[in-house]
Write a protein that holds these residues in place. Sequence first.
Motif, mmCIF file in Angstrom:
data_model
loop_
_atom_site.group_PDB
_atom_site.id
_atom_site.type_symbol
_atom_site.label_atom_id
_atom_site.label_comp_id
_atom_site.label_asym_id
_atom_site.label_seq_id
_atom_site.Cartn_x
_atom_site.Cartn_y
_atom_site.Cartn_z
ATOM 1 N N ILE A 243 0.460 -1.155 -0.124
ATOM 2 C CA ILE A 243 0.011 -0.143 0.000
ATOM 3 C C ILE A 243 1.261 1.139 0.210
ATOM 4 C CG2 ILE A 243 -1.945 1.570 1.063
ATOM 5 C CD1 ILE A 243 -2.652 -1.251 2.649
ATOM 6 N N ASP A 244 0.712 1.953 -1.140
ATOM 7 C CA ASP A 244 2.372 2.567 -1.255
ATOM 8 C C ASP A 244 1.689 4.381 -0.956
ATOM 9 O OD1 ASP A 244 4.122 4.299 -2.026
ATOM 10 O OD2 ASP A 244 4.206 3.081 -4.203
ATOM 11 N N PRO A 245 2.481 4.913 0.248
ATOM 12 C CA PRO A 245 2.437 6.423 1.077
ATOM 13 C C PRO A 245 2.798 6.762 -0.168
ATOM 14 C CG PRO A 245 4.163 5.016 2.263
ATOM 15 C CD PRO A 245 3.786 3.890 1.035
ATOM 16 N N ALA A 250 0.608 12.158 -3.163
ATOM 17 C CA ALA A 250 0.860 12.762 -4.003
ATOM 18 C C ALA A 250 -0.711 13.305 -4.477
ATOM 19 C CB ALA A 250 1.716 12.029 -5.105
ATOM 20 N N GLN A 251 -1.478 11.857 -4.147
ATOM 21 C CA GLN A 251 -2.800 12.044 -4.247
ATOM 22 C C GLN A 251 -3.108 13.434 -3.301
ATOM 23 O OE1 GLN A 251 -4.871 8.593 -3.843
ATOM 24 N NE2 GLN A 251 -7.551 10.417 -4.387
ATOM 25 N N LEU A 252 -2.848 13.431 -2.385
ATOM 26 C CA LEU A 252 -3.333 14.277 -0.942
ATOM 27 C C LEU A 252 -2.597 15.678 -1.617
ATOM 28 C CD1 LEU A 252 -5.160 15.406 1.776
ATOM 29 C CD2 LEU A 252 -2.514 14.446 2.298
ATOM 30 N N VAL A 253 -1.691 16.081 -2.736
ATOM 31 C CA VAL A 253 -1.509 17.286 -2.491
ATOM 32 C C VAL A 253 -2.101 17.948 -3.596
ATOM 33 C CG1 VAL A 253 0.854 18.293 -4.336
ATOM 34 C CG2 VAL A 253 1.512 16.793 -2.496
ATOM 35 N N VAL A 254 -2.752 16.709 -4.991
ATOM 36 C CA VAL A 254 -3.472 17.441 -5.603
ATOM 37 C C VAL A 254 -4.865 17.421 -5.099
ATOM 38 C CG1 VAL A 254 -4.536 17.104 -8.012
ATOM 39 C CG2 VAL A 254 -2.607 16.244 -7.203
ATOM 40 N N ASN A 255 -5.460 17.388 -3.811
ATOM 41 C CA ASN A 255 -6.607 17.334 -3.601
ATOM 42 C C ASN A 255 -6.768 18.206 -2.453
ATOM 43 O OD1 ASN A 255 -7.302 14.618 -4.639
ATOM 44 N ND2 ASN A 255 -7.764 13.761 -2.851
ATOM 45 N N LEU A 256 -5.850 18.529 -1.687
ATOM 46 C CA LEU A 256 -5.477 19.906 -0.915
ATOM 47 C C LEU A 256 -5.596 21.131 -1.915
ATOM 48 C CD1 LEU A 256 -2.921 18.920 1.630
ATOM 49 C CD2 LEU A 256 -5.193 18.934 1.567
ATOM 50 N N GLN A 257 -5.916 21.298 -3.334
ATOM 51 C CA GLN A 257 -5.609 22.260 -3.799
ATOM 52 C C GLN A 257 -7.391 22.903 -3.826
ATOM 53 O OE1 GLN A 257 -2.811 23.863 -4.027
ATOM 54 N NE2 GLN A 257 -1.732 21.598 -3.243
ATOM 55 N N LYS A 312 -7.730 17.906 7.382
ATOM 56 C CA LYS A 312 -7.597 16.160 8.088
ATOM 57 C C LYS A 312 -8.857 15.482 6.975
ATOM 58 C CE LYS A 312 -8.847 14.824 12.726
ATOM 59 N NZ LYS A 312 -9.287 15.040 13.884
ATOM 60 N N ARG A 313 -10.200 15.992 6.716
ATOM 61 C CA ARG A 313 -10.971 15.209 6.021
ATOM 62 C C ARG A 313 -10.698 14.810 4.547
ATOM 63 N NH1 ARG A 313 -13.754 17.805 2.408
ATOM 64 N NH2 ARG A 313 -14.364 20.117 3.429
ATOM 65 N N LYS A 314 -10.089 15.313 4.430
ATOM 66 C CA LYS A 314 -9.082 15.014 2.398
ATOM 67 C C LYS A 314 -8.197 13.700 2.717
ATOM 68 C CE LYS A 314 -10.654 18.492 -0.300
ATOM 69 N NZ LYS A 314 -11.135 17.740 -0.728
ATOM 70 N N ALA A 315 -7.505 14.240 4.325
ATOM 71 C CA ALA A 315 -6.235 13.363 4.079
ATOM 72 C C ALA A 315 -6.445 11.503 4.671
ATOM 73 C CB ALA A 315 -5.044 13.372 5.910
ATOM 74 N N ASN A 316 -8.325 11.732 5.447
ATOM 75 C CA ASN A 316 -8.573 10.568 5.678
ATOM 76 C C ASN A 316 -9.135 9.993 4.774
ATOM 77 O OD1 ASN A 316 -7.818 10.697 8.249
ATOM 78 N ND2 ASN A 316 -9.424 12.027 9.404
ATOM 79 N N ALA A 317 -9.646 10.714 3.398
ATOM 80 C CA ALA A 317 -10.652 10.359 2.405
ATOM 81 C C ALA A 317 -9.730 9.453 1.408
ATOM 82 C CB ALA A 317 -11.077 11.585 2.046
ATOM 83 N N VAL A 318 -8.469 10.542 1.295
ATOM 84 C CA VAL A 318 -7.170 9.087 -0.105
ATOM 85 C C VAL A 318 -6.724 8.070 1.103
ATOM 86 C CG1 VAL A 318 -4.868 9.676 0.350
ATOM 87 C CG2 VAL A 318 -6.818 11.562 -0.464
ATOM 88 N N ALA A 319 -6.404 8.315 2.811
ATOM 89 C CA ALA A 319 -6.631 6.891 3.105
ATOM 90 C C ALA A 319 -6.828 5.869 2.727
ATOM 91 C CB ALA A 319 -5.903 7.270 4.737
ATOM 92 N N ALA A 320 -8.037 6.355 2.974
ATOM 93 C CA ALA A 320 -9.452 5.004 2.830
ATOM 94 C C ALA A 320 -9.475 4.782 1.484
ATOM 95 C CB ALA A 320 -10.788 5.513 3.421
ATOM 96 N N GLY A 321 -9.529 5.219 1.030
ATOM 97 C CA GLY A 321 -9.746 5.195 -0.752
ATOM 98 C C GLY A 321 -8.252 4.088 -0.805
ATOM 99 N N ALA A 322 -7.161 4.082 -0.591
ATOM 100 C CA ALA A 322 -5.763 3.347 -0.743
ATOM 101 C C ALA A 322 -5.983 1.818 0.028
ATOM 102 C CB ALA A 322 -5.240 3.873 -0.726
ATOM 103 N N GLY A 323 -6.782 1.882 1.163
ATOM 104 C CA GLY A 323 -7.168 0.308 2.073
ATOM 105 C C GLY A 323 -6.035 0.612 2.830
ATOM 106 N N ALA A 324 -5.743 2.217 3.297
ATOM 107 C CA ALA A 324 -4.616 2.569 4.089
ATOM 108 C C ALA A 324 -5.186 2.509 5.405
ATOM 109 C CB ALA A 324 -3.962 3.388 3.466
ATOM 110 N N PRO A 325 -4.095 2.545 6.848
ATOM 111 C CA PRO A 325 -4.374 2.764 7.744
ATOM 112 C C PRO A 325 -4.706 4.764 7.725
ATOM 113 C CG PRO A 325 -2.798 1.371 7.862
ATOM 114 C CD PRO A 325 -2.941 1.595 6.850
ATOM 115 N N GLU A 326 -5.721 4.643 8.920
ATOM 116 C CA GLU A 326 -5.497 6.341 8.808
ATOM 117 C C GLU A 326 -4.353 6.954 8.988
ATOM 118 O OE1 GLU A 326 -7.876 7.341 12.037
ATOM 119 O OE2 GLU A 326 -9.982 6.708 11.008
ATOM 120 N N PRO A 327 -4.657 8.273 8.130
ATOM 121 C CA PRO A 327 -2.866 8.710 8.700
ATOM 122 C C PRO A 327 -2.920 9.323 10.138
ATOM 123 C CG PRO A 327 -4.525 9.965 7.434
ATOM 124 C CD PRO A 327 -4.585 8.901 7.483
#
Length: 440
Positions: A243-245, A250-257, A312-327
Motif C-alpha cells: 500500500i504505497d504511501p 501525491a494524491q493528497l497534494v492535488v486534493n488539498l488544492q 483532515k477530511r481529505k487526508a483521511n479520505a485518501v487513506a480510506a480510498g487506498a485501504g491504508a491505515p488512518e494517517p
Amino acid sequence: MPRSQFRSARMLKSMVFFIACAIAAPAGAEQPKEWLVKNLDDLVTLYRQLHASPELSFREEKTALRLADELKILGIEVTPRIGRQGVVGLLKNGAGPTVLVRTDLDALPVVEKTALAYASKVSTKDNNGNDVGVMHACGHDVHITCLIGTARYLAAHKEGWRGTVMFIGQPAEEIGAGALAMLDDGLFKRFPKPEFGLALHVDSTMQTGRVGYRAGYILANVDSVDITMRGKGGHGAYPHTTIDPIVQAAQLVVNLQTIVSRENSPFEPAVVTVGSIRGGTKHNIIPETCRLQLTVRSYTDKVRKSLLEAIKRKANAVAAGAGAPEPLIEFSDATPATRNDEALVNRLVPVFTRVLGADNVVPVDQSMGGEDFSQYGLAGVPIFMFRLGSISPQRMEEFAKAGKPLPSLHSPEYFPSPEPTIATGVAVMSAAVMDLLPKK
C-alpha cells in the motif's frame, strides 16, 4: 559586495541628515542629526556581526547574550532567559507610562547565497537531525540593530522624555512560539504591563527611507500541519503487494488544492501550501510512510477552522480510498492574526510623516505572512507593527531593468541595504517612543 551598496553614499548622507533633523529634541540637547550621523557606522558594524552569526529558534544563546550586553552598557536593567532565550530590558526614567519595543532574535535554516563579505557561513543540525545552513533571511538582524540603536538614542536623551521603555528580545518568532513562551513565563506579571507595544519588520519590496502602515489586521493566522501517510512497504517491482504511501501523498497534494479554490469563499483570504514531502530511501523500495508538511494561512477563526477540518477530511479520505491505515495528523505552531490598534496607528502615522515626509509613509495591504507579535496584542496591549523599507532604489532599478523579481524574505539571496534601512528604523522608532512618552 554588490556595487549597488556603494553607489548612493551621497544620497545616504543626505537622507540620514534629513531623518535626524526631523526627530524632535529638547532645546540644548544633542541634536539627533549629530547623534545619528556619529553612531550609524557603529550600528552597521553591529548589524554585520549579527548577520554573520545567526542562530535557530530557541537556540539564540549568543544573540541574546549580545543583546543583553549592549543594553547593560546603557545602564538598562536586564533580565535574561525569559521564555528560554528571551531578554527583557527596562530603561526607567521617572514616573510615566511603559512602552514596549520588541525585536525577534532567531534566524532560518537557509544556506545563504548573497555573496556578501559578511555572509553567514554557519551550519548546524535542525531538530530533526538534518544538516542545515543558518541565515538571517528575514531581517531579524536588522530588527535587533534598530532596537539597540533606539535604546542608545533614548538612553542618551533622557532629558526629553519620562516613563519606562521595555526592550524585548524575543526568541523563536520563526516557529511562532517565542512570544507565548515569554508571556507564559510571566512577562507582564514580573515586569510592568506596557500601555503600548511597537515593532518593525523589514519589507523586501519597499525601498529604503520608507515605512508602511496599516490599521487593523495586517498579518494572518498561521498553522503548521504535519501529515504522515501510512501504508505497507515492499519491493518496488511488486507494488501490488504493498500500500504505497507516496502515491497517497501525491494524491493528497492535488486534493488539498481544491480546499481554497472550491470550498473557501473567494472573498475570504486563505492559503494551503505543501512545503515539504519526504518518503522512501531507495529507488526500488516502497516505504512504510510518507510525510508532508503544510503551512495554512487565514484571517478569521471561521475560515481557519474550516481549512483545518478540510485538510483532515481529505487526508483521511485518501487513506480510506487506498485501504491504508488512518494517517497521523498533527497541528502545531498556531499563531494568531496580527491586528494593529487603530488608535495607535492613527496617532503615530503623523509622527512618521514628520520624520520621513508624506511620500515616504505609505499604506500597505494585508499579507498572508504571520507574526507572533500578535500575542502581545491578545494579552491586552495596543500594538503597532510597521514595515521598514530595506531595498535601495538603485538595486530595485537594477532588478526592474533585468526583468527579475527582487528576492523575497526567507530567500537565500535576500539582503537589505544596511545603512539607510537602519537609519530609518532607528529614527522612526525613536520618534514613535518619544511621542508616546510624556516630556520632562
